[in-house]
Design an enzyme around this catalytic site. Structure first.
Site, PDB file in Angstrom:
ATOM      1  N   CYS A  30     -17.332 -67.832 -36.241  1.00  0.00           N
ATOM      2  CA  CYS A  30     -15.992 -67.501 -36.720  1.00  0.00           C
ATOM      3  C   CYS A  30     -16.096 -67.083 -38.180  1.00  0.00           C
ATOM      4  O   CYS A  30     -15.302 -67.497 -39.010  1.00  0.00           O
ATOM      5  CB  CYS A  30     -14.991 -68.622 -36.486  1.00  0.00           C
ATOM      6  SG  CYS A  30     -15.527 -70.223 -37.045  1.00  0.00           S
ATOM      7  N   ASP A  51     -33.497 -83.948 -24.721  1.00  0.00           N
ATOM      8  CA  ASP A  51     -33.685 -85.249 -25.363  1.00  0.00           C
ATOM      9  C   ASP A  51     -32.485 -85.548 -26.267  1.00  0.00           C
ATOM     10  O   ASP A  51     -31.572 -84.748 -26.358  1.00  0.00           O
ATOM     11  CB  ASP A  51     -34.983 -85.237 -26.185  1.00  0.00           C
ATOM     12  CG  ASP A  51     -35.025 -84.038 -27.138  1.00  0.00           C
ATOM     13  OD1 ASP A  51     -34.250 -83.077 -26.924  1.00  0.00           O
ATOM     14  OD2 ASP A  51     -35.812 -84.060 -28.093  1.00  0.00           O
ATOM     15  N   ASP A 108     -22.454 -71.066 -30.137  1.00  0.00           N
ATOM     16  CA  ASP A 108     -21.261 -70.930 -30.991  1.00  0.00           C
ATOM     17  C   ASP A 108     -21.669 -71.472 -32.362  1.00  0.00           C
ATOM     18  O   ASP A 108     -21.263 -72.564 -32.758  1.00  0.00           O
ATOM     19  CB  ASP A 108     -20.110 -71.734 -30.382  1.00  0.00           C
ATOM     20  CG  ASP A 108     -18.790 -71.446 -31.085  1.00  0.00           C
ATOM     21  OD1 ASP A 108     -18.737 -70.511 -31.892  1.00  0.00           O
ATOM     22  OD2 ASP A 108     -17.812 -72.167 -30.830  1.00  0.00           O
TER      23      ASP A 108
HETATM   24  C1  LIG Z   1     -17.975 -73.546 -34.786  1.00  0.00           C
HETATM   25  S1  LIG Z   1     -18.252 -75.229 -34.494  1.00  0.00           S
HETATM   26  C2  LIG Z   1     -18.331 -75.234 -32.748  1.00  0.00           C
HETATM   27  C3  LIG Z   1     -17.004 -75.143 -32.055  1.00  0.00           C
HETATM   28  C4  LIG Z   1     -17.085 -75.450 -30.565  1.00  0.00           C
HETATM   29  N1  LIG Z   1     -18.031 -74.602 -29.897  1.00  0.00           N
HETATM   30  C5  LIG Z   1     -15.765 -75.346 -29.880  1.00  0.00           C
HETATM   31  O1  LIG Z   1     -15.499 -74.350 -29.189  1.00  0.00           O
HETATM   32  O2  LIG Z   1     -14.959 -76.282 -29.994  1.00  0.00           O
HETATM   33  C6  LIG Z   1     -19.923 -75.411 -34.980  1.00  0.00           C
HETATM   34  C7  LIG Z   1     -20.597 -76.706 -34.549  1.00  0.00           C
HETATM   35  O3  LIG Z   1     -21.994 -76.587 -34.837  1.00  0.00           O
HETATM   36  C8  LIG Z   1     -22.502 -77.888 -34.986  1.00  0.00           C
HETATM   37  N2  LIG Z   1     -23.875 -77.816 -35.540  1.00  0.00           N
HETATM   38  C9  LIG Z   1     -24.260 -77.530 -36.803  1.00  0.00           C
HETATM   39  N3  LIG Z   1     -25.593 -77.543 -36.914  1.00  0.00           N
HETATM   40  C10 LIG Z   1     -26.088 -77.820 -35.680  1.00  0.00           C
HETATM   41  C11 LIG Z   1     -27.388 -77.981 -35.150  1.00  0.00           C
HETATM   42  N4  LIG Z   1     -28.481 -77.829 -35.913  1.00  0.00           N
HETATM   43  N5  LIG Z   1     -27.524 -78.292 -33.851  1.00  0.00           N
HETATM   44  C12 LIG Z   1     -26.420 -78.458 -33.067  1.00  0.00           C
HETATM   45  N6  LIG Z   1     -25.167 -78.316 -33.521  1.00  0.00           N
HETATM   46  C13 LIG Z   1     -24.991 -78.000 -34.806  1.00  0.00           C
HETATM   47  C14 LIG Z   1     -21.460 -78.548 -35.868  1.00  0.00           C
HETATM   48  O4  LIG Z   1     -21.534 -79.949 -35.766  1.00  0.00           O
HETATM   49  C15 LIG Z   1     -20.162 -77.968 -35.288  1.00  0.00           C
HETATM   50  O5  LIG Z   1     -19.605 -78.868 -34.373  1.00  0.00           O
END
Ligand SMILES: C[S@@+](CC[C@H](N)C(=O)[O-])C[C@H]1O[C@@H](n2cnc3c(N)ncnc32)[C@H](O)[C@@H]1O
Length: 408
Positions: free
Chosen positions: A292, A186, A223
């Site tokens: 990270c 969704d 991630d």
């Molecule tokens: C480490 S970054 C991801 C990097 C990405 N995987 C890449 O390789 O380019 C973490 C991501 O988690 C997302 N995020 C944070 N809380 C979240 C949630 N509850 N559900 C989905 N995404 C979330 C953030 O918006 C951010 O873009």
């Protein structure tokens, strides 16, 4: 070689950050030394047919300045689109036609390890939870079909641009603006937003993500959002030329997870993202959890808690029955130089009815007994990997990953 604008610079770490560091394996001095280490820049070259000489010429560097990252070669051998090179700061990446065509992609070398460890087959459909801004998503989309979920619209829009730049739209089934903790097909789907009629026609040919029950993806990459203290490049940005934290306010804004209370919230978020990812994983599938951050609380402890608790909630039939799970074996002082191969270690199982010492639903226990497995199982093919190199080496640790397989 890469220009070394970090070396020797001093970084006046703010109090809140020093306090945060106590939750990582690094002392203030060690972390400071990491920040001072030479800044490195990497690119992934997607076209395996490009020779070193051609890449060097297009990036306007000397061929000797283009160094393939040794520990990612094992992934590139299996997936030739995952070649990663260290390049000098002076490389003209964005000005290059390779950038326009999507053949060169700026990455952290360790991102490749997550994708390489997941090792999807071309027919697989992989879900990436927390996929924006799309670095790993594009790596995955070169190898298989991908669906991405992220909660941040702006970052997800960047991911969509990356997908388009790399001409990977046909491999990306959807980019969903949604909370990864509860996503079930969704939310708002961004890949099909703003399509021309011609695009839309092509999109229709791609199967839509159906409203689905759990258990749909062959692979899942979580991630997770994290404190990103392992991403030194990002941390350095918050210090001025003199190493002063003139942007202290923005550092704290940018790293809202510095306080202890927020750290607890973060670990809970990570745990829930991991649980949801696992629910969406097919039996026989593989899941990689990575961050990270250097903090054990955001890595090993999340995995440990997941292995002990996940899925054991009332009425959930998809138990992760691994009450006997060992704590991750790797002491943090002994960071592994490079990836260790999976060990095939199998988590000992207890009979379902004794799971975690709590009573379980009779029917679930009966189903588990019939399957002879104590319910859904987790095989930890490696208890905890430190991906990358130890901190004295150049390609040093940034991501921590854990591979979990769902076995029937
Ligand atoms: C480490 S970054 C991801 C990097 C990405 N995987 C890449 O390789 O380019 C973490 C991501 O988690 C997302 N995020 C944070 N809380 C979240 C949630 N509850 N559900 C989905 N995404 C979330 C953030 O918006 C951010 O873009």
């Amino acid at each position: 070689m890469a220009q070394d604008d970090s070396a020797g610079r001093s970084f006046d770490l703010p109090e809140a950050f020093l306090d945060y560091l106590t939750s990582t394996p690094y002392s203030a001095e060690e972390y400071h030394a990491l920040l001072q280490s030479p800044e490195e820049r990497y690119v992934r070259i997607r076209d395996p047919t490009l020779s070193l000489a051609t890449i060097a010429q297009r990036l306007q560097v000397d061929v000797t300045e283009l160094v393939e990252v040794s520990w990612t070669k094992r992934f590139a051998q299996r997936h030739p689109t995952l070649r990663v090179f260290r390049i000098p700061e002076t490389a003209a990446v964005r000005q290059s036609d390779l950038y326009d065509s999507g053949d060169v992609f700026g990455v952290d070398a360790s991102s490749i390890a997550c994708v390489g460890a997941l090792d999807p087959e071309p027919c697989d459909h992989v879900l990436e939870i927390c996929c924006a801004p799309g670095t790993k998503l594009c790596c995955l989309a070169d190898l298989c079909t991908v669906t991405g979920v992220d909660i941040n619209r702006q970052r997800l829009t960047v991911a969509r641009s990356q997908v388009k730049r790399c001409k990977l739209s046909n491999s990306v089934k959807g980019l969903w603006l949604a909370d990864g903790r509860s996503w079930a097909g969704d939310g708002q789907e961004l890949m099909s937003e703003g399509l021309t009629p011609r695009d839309r026609k092509q999109t229709r040919k791609r199967p839509k993500v159906e409203a689905f029950a759990p258990d749909v993806f062959d692979g899942v990459l979580v991630d997770a959002e994290c404190a990103h203290d392992g991403s030194l490049k990002h941390i350095r940005k918050f210090f001025d030329e003199r190493g002063k934290t003139s942007k202290l306010q923005s550092l704290e804004e940018h790293m809202p997870w510095l306080s202890e209370a927020k750290r607890t919230e973060l670990a809970q978020l990570q745990f829930e993202l991991l649980c949801r990812g696992f629910q969406l994983l097919k039996e026989g599938g593989k899941l990689i959890y990575c961050t990270c951050s250097f903090s054990e609380a955001q890595n090993e402890e999340v995995i440990r808690r997941f292995l002990v608790n996940a899925g054991a909630g009332a009425g959930d039939e998809r138990h992760v029955d691994c009450a006997g799970a060992e704590a991750p074996a790797k002491p943090r002082s002994a960071v592994s130089p490079g990836l260790r191969p999976p060990t095939g270690h199998r988590v000992p199982l207890r009979p379902a009815a004794q799971r975690h010492g709590r009573p379980v639903h009779r029917a679930a226990a009966e189903r588990a007994r019939r399957r002879g497995s104590g319910g859904g199982m987790v095989r930890r093919t490696d208890s905890s990997w430190w991906m990358g190199r130890n901190k004295t080496q150049r390609e040093r640790l940034i991501l921590v990953g854990t591979l979990i397989s769902r076995i029937p």
